[in-house]
Motif scaffolding. Sequence first.
Motif, PDB file in Angstrom:
ATOM      1  N   UNK A 127       0.618  -1.252  -0.043  1.00  0.00           N
ATOM      2  CA  UNK A 127       0.127  -0.054  -0.097  1.00  0.00           C
ATOM      3  C   UNK A 127       0.789   1.296   0.119  1.00  0.00           C
ATOM      4  N   UNK A 128       1.982   1.571   0.957  1.00  0.00           N
ATOM      5  CA  UNK A 128       2.816   2.557   1.011  1.00  0.00           C
ATOM      6  C   UNK A 128       3.464   2.667  -0.186  1.00  0.00           C
ATOM      7  N   UNK A 129       4.227   1.816  -0.681  1.00  0.00           N
ATOM      8  CA  UNK A 129       4.769   2.127  -2.043  1.00  0.00           C
ATOM      9  C   UNK A 129       3.874   2.292  -3.282  1.00  0.00           C
ATOM     10  N   UNK A 130       2.941   1.354  -3.257  1.00  0.00           N
ATOM     11  CA  UNK A 130       2.051   1.430  -4.517  1.00  0.00           C
ATOM     12  C   UNK A 130       1.322   2.906  -4.376  1.00  0.00           C
ATOM     13  N   UNK A 131       0.683   3.253  -3.236  1.00  0.00           N
ATOM     14  CA  UNK A 131       0.012   4.419  -3.141  1.00  0.00           C
ATOM     15  C   UNK A 131       1.048   5.802  -3.519  1.00  0.00           C
ATOM     16  N   UNK A 132       2.409   5.616  -2.924  1.00  0.00           N
ATOM     17  CA  UNK A 132       3.109   6.875  -3.208  1.00  0.00           C
ATOM     18  C   UNK A 132       3.825   6.872  -4.591  1.00  0.00           C
ATOM     19  N   UNK A 133       4.050   5.710  -5.231  1.00  0.00           N
ATOM     20  CA  UNK A 133       4.361   5.876  -6.669  1.00  0.00           C
ATOM     21  C   UNK A 133       3.207   6.467  -7.566  1.00  0.00           C
ATOM     22  N   UNK A 134       1.979   5.974  -7.366  1.00  0.00           N
ATOM     23  CA  UNK A 134       1.002   6.249  -8.066  1.00  0.00           C
ATOM     24  C   UNK A 134       0.102   7.435  -7.659  1.00  0.00           C
ATOM     25  N   UNK A 135       0.673   8.367  -6.788  1.00  0.00           N
ATOM     26  CA  UNK A 135      -0.053   9.231  -6.082  1.00  0.00           C
ATOM     27  C   UNK A 135      -0.525  10.505  -7.241  1.00  0.00           C
ATOM     28  N   UNK A 136       0.031  10.650  -8.095  1.00  0.00           N
ATOM     29  CA  UNK A 136      -0.476  11.515  -8.887  1.00  0.00           C
ATOM     30  C   UNK A 136      -1.709  11.214  -9.763  1.00  0.00           C
ATOM     31  N   UNK A 137      -1.747   9.837 -10.229  1.00  0.00           N
ATOM     32  CA  UNK A 137      -3.033   9.460 -10.687  1.00  0.00           C
ATOM     33  C   UNK A 137      -4.167   9.228  -9.816  1.00  0.00           C
ATOM     34  N   UNK A 138      -3.839   8.585  -8.412  1.00  0.00           N
ATOM     35  CA  UNK A 138      -4.735   8.597  -7.578  1.00  0.00           C
ATOM     36  C   UNK A 138      -5.311   9.970  -7.157  1.00  0.00           C
ATOM     37  N   UNK A 139      -4.477  11.004  -7.112  1.00  0.00           N
ATOM     38  CA  UNK A 139      -4.801  12.348  -6.583  1.00  0.00           C
ATOM     39  C   UNK A 139      -5.844  12.648  -7.655  1.00  0.00           C
ATOM     40  N   UNK A 140      -5.742  12.511  -8.785  1.00  0.00           N
ATOM     41  CA  UNK A 140      -6.575  12.889 -10.081  1.00  0.00           C
ATOM     42  C   UNK A 140      -7.962  12.166  -9.931  1.00  0.00           C
ATOM     43  N   UNK A 141      -7.939  10.954  -9.533  1.00  0.00           N
ATOM     44  CA  UNK A 141      -9.228  10.226  -9.233  1.00  0.00           C
ATOM     45  C   UNK A 141      -9.930  10.513  -8.084  1.00  0.00           C
ATOM     46  N   UNK A 142      -9.144  10.974  -7.091  1.00  0.00           N
ATOM     47  CA  UNK A 142      -9.746  11.693  -5.786  1.00  0.00           C
ATOM     48  C   UNK A 142     -10.225  12.829  -6.093  1.00  0.00           C
ATOM     49  N   UNK A 143      -9.708  13.830  -6.809  1.00  0.00           N
ATOM     50  CA  UNK A 143     -10.174  14.982  -7.091  1.00  0.00           C
ATOM     51  C   UNK A 143     -11.562  15.070  -8.003  1.00  0.00           C
ATOM     52  N   UNK A 144     -11.653  13.888  -8.593  1.00  0.00           N
ATOM     53  CA  UNK A 144     -12.807  13.690  -9.331  1.00  0.00           C
ATOM     54  C   UNK A 144     -14.030  13.375  -8.631  1.00  0.00           C
ATOM     55  N   UNK A 145     -13.791  12.915  -7.254  1.00  0.00           N
ATOM     56  CA  UNK A 145     -14.925  12.564  -6.320  1.00  0.00           C
ATOM     57  C   UNK A 145     -15.121  13.512  -5.445  1.00  0.00           C
ATOM     58  N   UNK A 146     -14.545  14.908  -5.320  1.00  0.00           N
ATOM     59  CA  UNK A 146     -14.784  15.817  -4.515  1.00  0.00           C
ATOM     60  C   UNK A 146     -15.884  16.692  -5.204  1.00  0.00           C
ATOM     61  N   UNK A 147     -16.450  17.589  -4.360  1.00  0.00           N
ATOM     62  CA  UNK A 147     -17.438  18.565  -4.684  1.00  0.00           C
ATOM     63  C   UNK A 147     -16.646  19.692  -5.366  1.00  0.00           C
ATOM     64  N   UNK A 148     -17.141  20.387  -6.378  1.00  0.00           N
ATOM     65  CA  UNK A 148     -16.438  21.259  -7.274  1.00  0.00           C
ATOM     66  C   UNK A 148     -15.710  22.376  -6.312  1.00  0.00           C
ATOM     67  N   UNK A 149     -16.259  22.656  -5.189  1.00  0.00           N
ATOM     68  CA  UNK A 149     -15.724  23.705  -4.230  1.00  0.00           C
ATOM     69  C   UNK A 149     -15.069  23.211  -3.199  1.00  0.00           C
ATOM     70  N   UNK A 150     -14.550  22.098  -3.453  1.00  0.00           N
ATOM     71  CA  UNK A 150     -13.729  21.294  -2.457  1.00  0.00           C
ATOM     72  C   UNK A 150     -12.213  20.956  -3.048  1.00  0.00           C
ATOM     73  N   UNK A 151     -11.532  21.898  -3.506  1.00  0.00           N
ATOM     74  CA  UNK A 151     -10.293  21.346  -3.946  1.00  0.00           C
ATOM     75  C   UNK A 151      -9.135  20.296  -3.115  1.00  0.00           C
ATOM     76  N   UNK A 152      -8.588  19.424  -3.913  1.00  0.00           N
ATOM     77  CA  UNK A 152      -7.650  18.569  -3.215  1.00  0.00           C
ATOM     78  C   UNK A 152      -6.983  19.423  -2.301  1.00  0.00           C
ATOM     79  N   UNK A 153      -6.326  20.306  -2.491  1.00  0.00           N
ATOM     80  CA  UNK A 153      -5.452  21.006  -1.640  1.00  0.00           C
ATOM     81  C   UNK A 153      -6.219  21.441  -0.250  1.00  0.00           C
ATOM     82  N   UNK A 154      -7.378  21.282  -0.293  1.00  0.00           N
ATOM     83  CA  UNK A 154      -8.153  21.661   0.935  1.00  0.00           C
ATOM     84  C   UNK A 154      -8.216  20.548   2.068  1.00  0.00           C
TER      85      UNK A 154
END
Length: 154
Positions: free
Chosen positions: A67-94
């Motif tokens: 989990x640690x290695x995989x999630x860290x190596x793929x964090x850019x793709x995972x963050x993009x997927x996470x971003x797509x599941x957040x409300x429009x007014x809730x940026x990932x950086x928040x």
Amino acid sequence: MAGQTQKKPGGPRSAARLGAVQALYQLGVSDDPKVPLVIEEFIRHRLGAEIEGDQYVEADTELFGDIVKGAWERRADLDEAIRGCLAADWPLERLESIIHAIFRAGAYELSARPDVPTAVVINEYVDVAHAFYERTEAAFVNGVLDKLARTARS
């Protein structure tokens, strides 16, 4: 009870997920993240250790490392997927750093570990959220991971 070690509940896989979230948090706030060193530190000194009078369950170190290695190596793709599941007014950086780490670990398992049932992944990370937060944040984790599951496992 004062002076007595209290054993924390959960099995080795649950302990691996909690440790993975903590390790991903540490990597995320580090100025110079070194994944192999963080994994080794957790395996040697934290997983299954007694901390502040609490005896933690031995963790599944293979799952933890994956989990640690995989999630860290793929964090850019995972963050993009996470971003797509957040409300429009809730940026990932928040997102708070620990919530972000929970989402990365959960997103990684949903996308890369088809051997683990969707409900197990969601429930495990909701439980991890409960270790750090109140009910509202755990419900937030549940909702986002449910959305992620629908796209990652469709």
